[in-house]
Write an enzyme that holds these catalytic residues in place. Sequence first.
Site, PDB file in Angstrom:
ATOM      1  N   ARG A 176      32.352  39.410  57.639  1.00 33.15           N
ATOM      2  CA  ARG A 176      33.832  39.812  57.364  1.00 33.15           C
ATOM      3  C   ARG A 176      34.608  39.045  56.473  1.00 33.15           C
ATOM      4  O   ARG A 176      35.846  38.947  56.543  1.00 33.15           O
ATOM      5  CB  ARG A 176      34.563  39.583  58.747  1.00 33.15           C
ATOM      6  N   LYS A 231      40.269  43.982  42.890  1.00 31.09           N
ATOM      7  CA  LYS A 231      39.872  45.053  43.290  1.00 31.09           C
ATOM      8  C   LYS A 231      37.973  45.482  43.349  1.00 31.09           C
ATOM      9  O   LYS A 231      37.552  44.672  42.327  1.00 31.09           O
ATOM     10  CB  LYS A 231      40.234  46.397  42.425  1.00 31.09           C
ATOM     11  N   GLU A 256      40.900  47.863  27.166  1.00 32.74           N
ATOM     12  CA  GLU A 256      41.738  47.408  28.048  1.00 32.74           C
ATOM     13  C   GLU A 256      42.638  46.347  27.643  1.00 32.74           C
ATOM     14  O   GLU A 256      43.796  46.118  28.194  1.00 32.74           O
ATOM     15  CB  GLU A 256      40.735  46.871  29.202  1.00 32.74           C
ATOM     16  N   LYS A 305      48.248  40.935  33.583  1.00 34.09           N
ATOM     17  CA  LYS A 305      47.655  41.241  34.824  1.00 34.09           C
ATOM     18  C   LYS A 305      47.942  40.612  36.199  1.00 34.09           C
ATOM     19  O   LYS A 305      48.194  41.058  37.112  1.00 34.09           O
ATOM     20  CB  LYS A 305      46.264  41.307  34.725  1.00 34.09           C
ATOM     21  N   GLU A 314      48.546  47.777  45.093  1.00 37.47           N
ATOM     22  CA  GLU A 314      48.711  48.985  44.302  1.00 37.47           C
ATOM     23  C   GLU A 314      49.892  49.990  45.108  1.00 37.47           C
ATOM     24  O   GLU A 314      49.548  51.189  45.146  1.00 37.47           O
ATOM     25  CB  GLU A 314      47.668  49.700  43.660  1.00 37.47           C
ATOM     26  N   ARG A 335      51.690  48.130  40.351  1.00 38.64           N
ATOM     27  CA  ARG A 335      50.020  47.707  39.887  1.00 38.64           C
ATOM     28  C   ARG A 335      49.712  49.124  39.355  1.00 38.64           C
ATOM     29  O   ARG A 335      48.462  49.137  38.320  1.00 38.64           O
ATOM     30  CB  ARG A 335      49.228  47.397  40.937  1.00 38.64           C
ATOM     31  N   ASN A 365      46.951  51.581  35.135  1.00 36.11           N
ATOM     32  CA  ASN A 365      46.116  52.814  34.867  1.00 36.11           C
ATOM     33  C   ASN A 365      46.612  53.501  33.873  1.00 36.11           C
ATOM     34  O   ASN A 365      46.271  54.496  33.593  1.00 36.11           O
ATOM     35  CB  ASN A 365      46.109  53.461  36.250  1.00 36.11           C
ATOM     36  N   HIS A 370      44.266  55.863  32.198  1.00 37.64           N
ATOM     37  CA  HIS A 370      43.055  56.224  33.272  1.00 37.64           C
ATOM     38  C   HIS A 370      43.109  57.424  33.582  1.00 37.64           C
ATOM     39  O   HIS A 370      41.891  57.917  34.380  1.00 37.64           O
ATOM     40  CB  HIS A 370      43.305  55.072  34.439  1.00 37.64           C
ATOM     41  N   HIS A 421      39.494  59.033  33.594  1.00 34.81           N
ATOM     42  CA  HIS A 421      38.639  59.316  34.915  1.00 34.81           C
ATOM     43  C   HIS A 421      38.103  60.782  34.733  1.00 34.81           C
ATOM     44  O   HIS A 421      36.974  61.005  35.056  1.00 34.81           O
ATOM     45  CB  HIS A 421      39.168  59.056  36.046  1.00 34.81           C
ATOM     46  N   HIS A 461      33.675  53.561  29.762  1.00 31.09           N
ATOM     47  CA  HIS A 461      35.171  53.488  30.335  1.00 31.09           C
ATOM     48  C   HIS A 461      35.902  53.074  29.639  1.00 31.09           C
ATOM     49  O   HIS A 461      37.210  53.540  29.367  1.00 31.09           O
ATOM     50  CB  HIS A 461      34.641  52.226  31.841  1.00 31.09           C
TER      51      HIS A 461
HETATM   52  N1  GLY Z   1      41.945  47.876  36.884  1.00 27.30           N
HETATM   53  C1  GLY Z   1      43.119  48.186  37.456  1.00 27.30           C
HETATM   54  C2  GLY Z   1      43.680  47.230  38.506  1.00 27.30           C
HETATM   55  O1  GLY Z   1      42.982  46.284  38.687  1.00 27.30           O
HETATM   56  O2  GLY Z   1      44.350  47.388  39.103  1.00 27.30           O
END
Ligand code: GLY
Length: 370
Positions: free
Chosen positions: A125, A147, A189, A231, A241, A245, A249, A252, A256, A270
């Site tokens: 956990r 993430k 990025e 960031k 998000e 946040r 993107n 993106h 994607h 990517h």
């Molecule tokens: N890569 C986008 C984020 O971490 O929100």
Amino acid sequence: MTTTPRTVSVDLPGREYDIQIGPGVLAQAGPRIAEMTRRPHVTIITDETVAGLHLATLQANLEASGLTSAALALPAGEATKCWAQLERSVEWLLSEKVERGDIIVAFGGGVIGDLAGFAAAVLRRGVRFVQIPTTLLAQVDSSVGGKTGINSPAGKNLIGAFHQPSLVLADTDLLSTLEKRDFLAGYGEVVKYGLLGDAQFFDWLESNAPGMAGGDMAARVQAVTRSCEMKADIVKRDETEQGDRALLNLGHTFCHALEAATGYSDRLLHGEGVAIGCALAFELSSRLGLCSQEDPSRVRAHLKAMGMKTDLADIPGDLPGAEALLDLMAQDKKVLDGKLRFILARGIGDAFITSDVPSDAVLKVLKDQL
Ligand code: GLY
């Protein structure tokens, strides 16, 4: 400009952590992890490429601080972010008798950081983990912000958890072992940060990024630091998000769809998709009258000057038609109440989130490039 290590703090209440950035910060792994754990044994999840290049250095460094370690090296590549490798990693961590108070190290690029972070999130956990990102993409994006996850046959990153690392060590020396293509993909990025929220950083990149790609260490440290600062600031405001946040993107939604259309293969990395996606997002913004016509030209000119993929025509092989690409966009995680969410811009450094984008405008941008 200095090449001494820099520190960026991610001040999430109760889960604060530092990002150490600079040449040689890998040497901090032993001392920093020794301070964090009572049991002097560390488990490392890495990939076979990184293991061949850098694992012995990391393990020697841990040993010098009195820490024993064991490593699991997974195959390199996006296909590793799957249930089978997650199961293998979790079972391996259990066989290593990892306890709640231990530290797991994610040592590699975005694939390893995401997978090892997710393994740490679900093991007992939640076990703490340290990110030691070895690619530019991972140093400026995926290792920061918590993430974690794996891909599903239904889509990229659809299975995962928010689990913040306890420390990030971004050693900019490690970037010298990257293939040029991988470095430039990571740069997609970096440029995204300037485009979304810091016009001065974009100006700086226009002057300094060619040197940075050529090996200028001070420029690398500055670029990684500014990216991580931006960031960290966004993640502090909106960890999970719910709002801001999503600005991260930028590019993106297009990216994607393009990754899905190219089968997540070597045809498009990517970060390359992010760069093309940013150029398309600025083109769309300009056509919707949101930003000046010069902005998309300036974005494309900079990406081209860096030798990067900029347009759909730069992707090798055939792409499906504009309608099929739009359908792929509709599968994106960012779809809300059935509406596509785009990150558009009022200018360089001034991005915003909107669901109010007519699909025929998106189709026209795609058709004009195909
Ligand atoms: N890569 C986008 C984020 O971490 O929100």
